[in-house]
Design a protein around this motif. Sequence first.
Motif, PDB file in Angstrom:
ATOM      1  N   HIS A  20     -34.578  -9.660 -19.643  1.00 50.64           N
ATOM      2  CA  HIS A  20     -34.623  -8.218 -19.896  1.00 50.64           C
ATOM      3  C   HIS A  20     -33.876  -7.449 -18.813  1.00 50.64           C
ATOM      4  N   LYS A  21     -33.996  -7.888 -17.566  1.00 49.36           N
ATOM      5  CA  LYS A  21     -33.280  -7.216 -16.472  1.00 49.36           C
ATOM      6  C   LYS A  21     -31.769  -7.328 -16.661  1.00 49.36           C
ATOM      7  N   VAL A  22     -31.299  -8.464 -17.165  1.00 50.66           N
ATOM      8  CA  VAL A  22     -29.860  -8.617 -17.434  1.00 50.66           C
ATOM      9  C   VAL A  22     -29.439  -7.638 -18.533  1.00 50.66           C
ATOM     10  N   LEU A  23     -30.242  -7.517 -19.585  1.00 50.19           N
ATOM     11  CA  LEU A  23     -29.919  -6.572 -20.665  1.00 50.19           C
ATOM     12  C   LEU A  23     -29.884  -5.137 -20.138  1.00 50.19           C
ATOM     13  N   VAL A  24     -30.834  -4.785 -19.289  1.00 48.02           N
ATOM     14  CA  VAL A  24     -30.860  -3.453 -18.680  1.00 48.02           C
ATOM     15  C   VAL A  24     -29.592  -3.249 -17.847  1.00 48.02           C
ATOM     16  N   LYS A  25     -29.218  -4.250 -17.072  1.00 44.04           N
ATOM     17  CA  LYS A  25     -28.013  -4.145 -16.242  1.00 44.04           C
ATOM     18  C   LYS A  25     -26.769  -3.934 -17.103  1.00 44.04           C
ATOM     19  N   LEU A  26     -26.667  -4.658 -18.210  1.00 38.30           N
ATOM     20  CA  LEU A  26     -25.492  -4.512 -19.077  1.00 38.30           C
ATOM     21  C   LEU A  26     -25.446  -3.126 -19.720  1.00 38.30           C
ATOM     22  N   ILE A  27     -26.581  -2.598 -20.129  1.00 36.98           N
ATOM     23  CA  ILE A  27     -26.612  -1.226 -20.666  1.00 36.98           C
ATOM     24  C   ILE A  27     -26.168  -0.255 -19.574  1.00 36.98           C
ATOM     25  N   ASN A  28     -26.673  -0.436 -18.360  1.00 40.60           N
ATOM     26  CA  ASN A  28     -26.266   0.434 -17.245  1.00 40.60           C
ATOM     27  C   ASN A  28     -24.791   0.267 -16.906  1.00 40.60           C
ATOM     28  N   LEU A  43     -14.433  -0.772 -22.253  1.00 36.79           N
ATOM     29  CA  LEU A  43     -15.872  -0.913 -22.476  1.00 36.79           C
ATOM     30  C   LEU A  43     -16.218  -2.157 -23.282  1.00 36.79           C
ATOM     31  N   MET A  44     -15.273  -2.610 -24.108  1.00 40.41           N
ATOM     32  CA  MET A  44     -15.596  -3.694 -25.032  1.00 40.41           C
ATOM     33  C   MET A  44     -15.995  -5.007 -24.364  1.00 40.41           C
ATOM     34  N   PRO A  45     -15.392  -5.436 -23.265  1.00 39.97           N
ATOM     35  CA  PRO A  45     -15.885  -6.680 -22.645  1.00 39.97           C
ATOM     36  C   PRO A  45     -17.356  -6.585 -22.228  1.00 39.97           C
ATOM     37  N   ILE A  46     -17.763  -5.421 -21.743  1.00 43.25           N
ATOM     38  CA  ILE A  46     -19.169  -5.240 -21.369  1.00 43.25           C
ATOM     39  C   ILE A  46     -20.032  -5.235 -22.629  1.00 43.25           C
ATOM     40  N   PHE A  47     -19.565  -4.560 -23.679  1.00 47.38           N
ATOM     41  CA  PHE A  47     -20.307  -4.537 -24.939  1.00 47.38           C
ATOM     42  C   PHE A  47     -20.457  -5.950 -25.493  1.00 47.38           C
ATOM     43  N   TYR A  48     -19.385  -6.736 -25.470  1.00 50.16           N
ATOM     44  CA  TYR A  48     -19.449  -8.113 -25.970  1.00 50.16           C
ATOM     45  C   TYR A  48     -20.443  -8.938 -25.151  1.00 50.16           C
ATOM     46  N   ALA A  49     -20.452  -8.741 -23.839  1.00 50.77           N
ATOM     47  CA  ALA A  49     -21.416  -9.446 -22.992  1.00 50.77           C
ATOM     48  C   ALA A  49     -22.843  -9.047 -23.367  1.00 50.77           C
ATOM     49  N   LEU A  50     -23.056  -7.768 -23.623  1.00 46.54           N
ATOM     50  CA  LEU A  50     -24.375  -7.290 -24.048  1.00 46.54           C
ATOM     51  C   LEU A  50     -24.775  -7.908 -25.380  1.00 46.54           C
ATOM     52  N   LYS A  51     -23.857  -7.915 -26.311  1.00 50.29           N
ATOM     53  CA  LYS A  51     -24.135  -8.478 -27.643  1.00 50.29           C
ATOM     54  C   LYS A  51     -24.449  -9.974 -27.541  1.00 50.29           C
ATOM     55  N   GLU A  85     -28.025  -6.438 -36.277  1.00 50.88           N
ATOM     56  CA  GLU A  85     -27.192  -5.759 -37.269  1.00 50.88           C
ATOM     57  C   GLU A  85     -26.563  -4.499 -36.693  1.00 50.88           C
ATOM     58  N   LYS A  86     -27.301  -3.765 -35.891  1.00 50.49           N
ATOM     59  CA  LYS A  86     -26.774  -2.552 -35.268  1.00 50.49           C
ATOM     60  C   LYS A  86     -25.608  -2.901 -34.339  1.00 50.49           C
ATOM     61  N   LEU A  87     -25.777  -3.943 -33.528  1.00 45.97           N
ATOM     62  CA  LEU A  87     -24.704  -4.348 -32.615  1.00 45.97           C
ATOM     63  C   LEU A  87     -23.490  -4.863 -33.386  1.00 45.97           C
ATOM     64  N   THR A 107     -27.990   5.507 -25.435  1.00 47.26           N
ATOM     65  CA  THR A 107     -29.346   6.047 -25.396  1.00 47.26           C
ATOM     66  C   THR A 107     -30.210   5.357 -26.442  1.00 47.26           C
ATOM     67  N   PHE A 108     -29.654   5.127 -27.630  1.00 50.98           N
ATOM     68  CA  PHE A 108     -30.387   4.400 -28.664  1.00 50.98           C
ATOM     69  C   PHE A 108     -30.750   3.001 -28.171  1.00 50.98           C
ATOM     70  N   LEU A 109     -29.782   2.265 -27.605  1.00 53.22           N
ATOM     71  CA  LEU A 109     -30.026   0.908 -27.123  1.00 53.22           C
ATOM     72  C   LEU A 109     -31.075   0.904 -26.016  1.00 53.22           C
ATOM     73  N   ARG A 110     -30.968   1.849 -25.096  1.00 54.79           N
ATOM     74  CA  ARG A 110     -31.947   1.944 -24.014  1.00 54.79           C
ATOM     75  C   ARG A 110     -33.344   2.194 -24.564  1.00 54.79           C
TER      76      ARG A 110
END
Length: 134
Positions: A20-28, A43-51, A85-87, A107-110
Amino acid sequence: MLFVWDDECSVGVAEIDEDHKVLVKLINDLYEAMQDGCGGAALMPIFYALKHYTETHFEKEEACMITCGAPEQQSHLHEHQMIREKLADLESRHRKGEAAISLQTLTFLRDWLKTHIRIVDRAMAPYLIDKDPV
Protein backbone atom coordinates in the motif's frame (compact mmCIF):
# COMPACT_ATOMS: atom_id res chain seq x y z
CA MET A 1 2.00 15.51 -1.45
CA LEU A 2 -1.48 14.36 -2.38
CA PHE A 3 -1.73 11.30 -0.12
CA VAL A 4 -0.11 11.18 3.32
CA TRP A 5 0.32 7.71 4.82
CA ASP A 6 -0.77 7.50 8.44
CA ASP A 7 -1.65 4.83 10.99
CA GLU A 8 -5.25 4.78 9.76
CA CYS A 9 -3.93 3.30 6.52
CA SER A 10 -2.22 0.37 8.22
CA VAL A 11 -4.00 -2.98 8.10
CA GLY A 12 -1.50 -4.58 10.47
CA VAL A 13 -0.03 -7.00 7.92
CA ALA A 14 3.49 -5.81 7.10
CA GLU A 15 3.64 -7.06 3.50
CA ILE A 16 0.23 -5.63 2.61
CA ASP A 17 1.10 -2.33 4.31
CA GLU A 18 4.35 -2.14 2.33
CA ASP A 19 2.45 -2.73 -0.92
CA HIS A 20 0.00 0.00 0.00
CA LYS A 21 2.86 2.40 0.76
CA VAL A 22 4.28 1.77 -2.73
CA LEU A 23 0.87 2.55 -4.26
CA VAL A 24 0.66 5.75 -2.20
CA LYS A 25 4.17 6.71 -3.34
CA LEU A 26 3.27 6.16 -7.01
CA ILE A 27 0.13 8.30 -6.69
CA ASN A 28 2.25 11.01 -5.04
CA ASP A 29 4.91 10.67 -7.77
CA LEU A 30 2.23 11.27 -10.42
CA TYR A 31 0.94 14.27 -8.50
CA GLU A 32 4.41 15.76 -8.06
CA ALA A 33 5.22 15.25 -11.75
CA MET A 34 1.99 17.08 -12.64
CA GLN A 35 2.86 19.89 -10.24
CA ASP A 36 6.25 20.18 -11.93
CA GLY A 37 4.47 20.72 -15.25
CA CYS A 38 5.27 17.37 -16.82
CA GLY A 39 3.09 16.49 -19.78
CA GLY A 40 1.27 13.26 -20.55
CA ALA A 41 4.25 11.53 -22.11
CA ALA A 42 6.35 12.12 -18.98
CA LEU A 43 3.53 10.99 -16.69
CA MET A 44 2.84 7.72 -18.47
CA PRO A 45 5.84 5.72 -17.16
CA ILE A 46 4.71 6.52 -13.61
CA PHE A 47 1.10 5.67 -14.51
CA TYR A 48 2.21 2.34 -16.02
CA ALA A 49 4.19 1.56 -12.87
CA LEU A 50 1.09 2.34 -10.79
CA LYS A 51 -1.10 0.16 -12.99
CA HIS A 52 1.38 -2.74 -12.94
CA TYR A 53 1.98 -2.54 -9.20
CA THR A 54 -1.75 -2.36 -8.53
CA GLU A 55 -2.23 -5.58 -10.49
CA THR A 56 0.65 -7.29 -8.70
CA HIS A 57 -0.68 -6.21 -5.32
CA PHE A 58 -4.25 -7.29 -6.11
CA GLU A 59 -3.07 -10.73 -7.21
CA LYS A 60 -1.16 -11.17 -3.95
CA GLU A 61 -3.99 -9.82 -1.80
CA GLU A 62 -6.61 -11.95 -3.56
CA ALA A 63 -4.54 -15.12 -3.12
CA CYS A 64 -4.15 -14.37 0.59
CA MET A 65 -7.84 -13.62 0.94
CA ILE A 66 -8.82 -16.94 -0.64
CA THR A 67 -6.22 -18.93 1.32
CA CYS A 68 -7.41 -17.44 4.61
CA GLY A 69 -11.10 -17.76 3.85
CA ALA A 70 -11.73 -14.08 4.47
CA PRO A 71 -15.41 -13.08 4.29
CA GLU A 72 -16.92 -10.77 1.66
CA GLN A 73 -14.55 -12.05 -1.01
CA GLN A 74 -16.90 -11.37 -3.91
CA SER A 75 -17.45 -7.73 -3.01
CA HIS A 76 -13.71 -7.28 -2.42
CA LEU A 77 -12.91 -8.86 -5.79
CA HIS A 78 -15.55 -6.64 -7.39
CA GLU A 79 -13.84 -3.52 -6.00
CA HIS A 80 -10.50 -4.70 -7.35
CA GLN A 81 -12.05 -5.36 -10.75
CA MET A 82 -13.63 -1.90 -10.80
CA ILE A 83 -10.29 -0.17 -10.27
CA ARG A 84 -8.57 -2.45 -12.81
CA GLU A 85 -11.17 -1.37 -15.38
CA LYS A 86 -10.77 2.29 -14.45
CA LEU A 87 -6.99 2.11 -14.89
CA ALA A 88 -7.34 0.21 -18.19
CA ASP A 89 -9.85 2.79 -19.43
CA LEU A 90 -7.53 5.67 -18.50
CA GLU A 91 -4.65 3.98 -20.31
CA SER A 92 -6.76 3.30 -23.40
CA ARG A 93 -8.11 6.86 -23.53
CA HIS A 94 -4.62 8.28 -23.14
CA ARG A 95 -3.29 6.13 -26.01
CA LYS A 96 -6.11 7.41 -28.23
CA GLY A 97 -5.30 10.97 -27.22
CA GLU A 98 -8.68 11.36 -25.54
CA ALA A 99 -7.61 11.93 -21.97
CA ALA A 100 -4.68 13.04 -19.95
CA ILE A 101 -4.07 12.18 -16.35
CA SER A 102 -5.67 14.98 -14.38
CA LEU A 103 -5.79 16.10 -10.77
CA GLN A 104 -9.38 14.82 -10.73
CA THR A 105 -8.12 11.36 -11.73
CA LEU A 106 -5.43 11.38 -9.05
CA THR A 107 -7.90 12.56 -6.43
CA PHE A 108 -10.23 9.72 -7.40
CA LEU A 109 -7.39 7.17 -7.12
CA ARG A 110 -6.28 8.58 -3.77
CA ASP A 111 -9.79 8.60 -2.34
CA TRP A 112 -10.54 5.12 -3.65
CA LEU A 113 -7.32 3.65 -2.25
CA LYS A 114 -7.71 5.38 1.11
CA THR A 115 -11.30 4.18 1.50
CA HIS A 116 -10.50 0.69 0.22
CA ILE A 117 -7.62 0.27 2.68
CA ARG A 118 -9.41 1.75 5.69
CA ILE A 119 -12.65 -0.18 5.22
CA VAL A 120 -12.35 -3.20 2.94
CA ASP A 121 -8.74 -4.27 3.57
CA ARG A 122 -8.96 -3.62 7.30
CA ALA A 123 -12.04 -5.85 7.50
CA MET A 124 -10.02 -8.63 5.85
CA ALA A 125 -6.85 -8.08 7.90
CA PRO A 126 -7.76 -10.13 11.02
CA TYR A 127 -8.14 -13.22 8.83
CA LEU A 128 -4.72 -12.61 7.29
CA ILE A 129 -3.09 -11.98 10.65
CA ASP A 130 -4.63 -15.11 12.21
CA LYS A 131 -3.43 -17.37 9.41
CA ASP A 132 -0.26 -15.41 8.50
CA PRO A 133 -0.49 -16.13 4.73
CA VAL A 134 2.02 -13.56 3.55
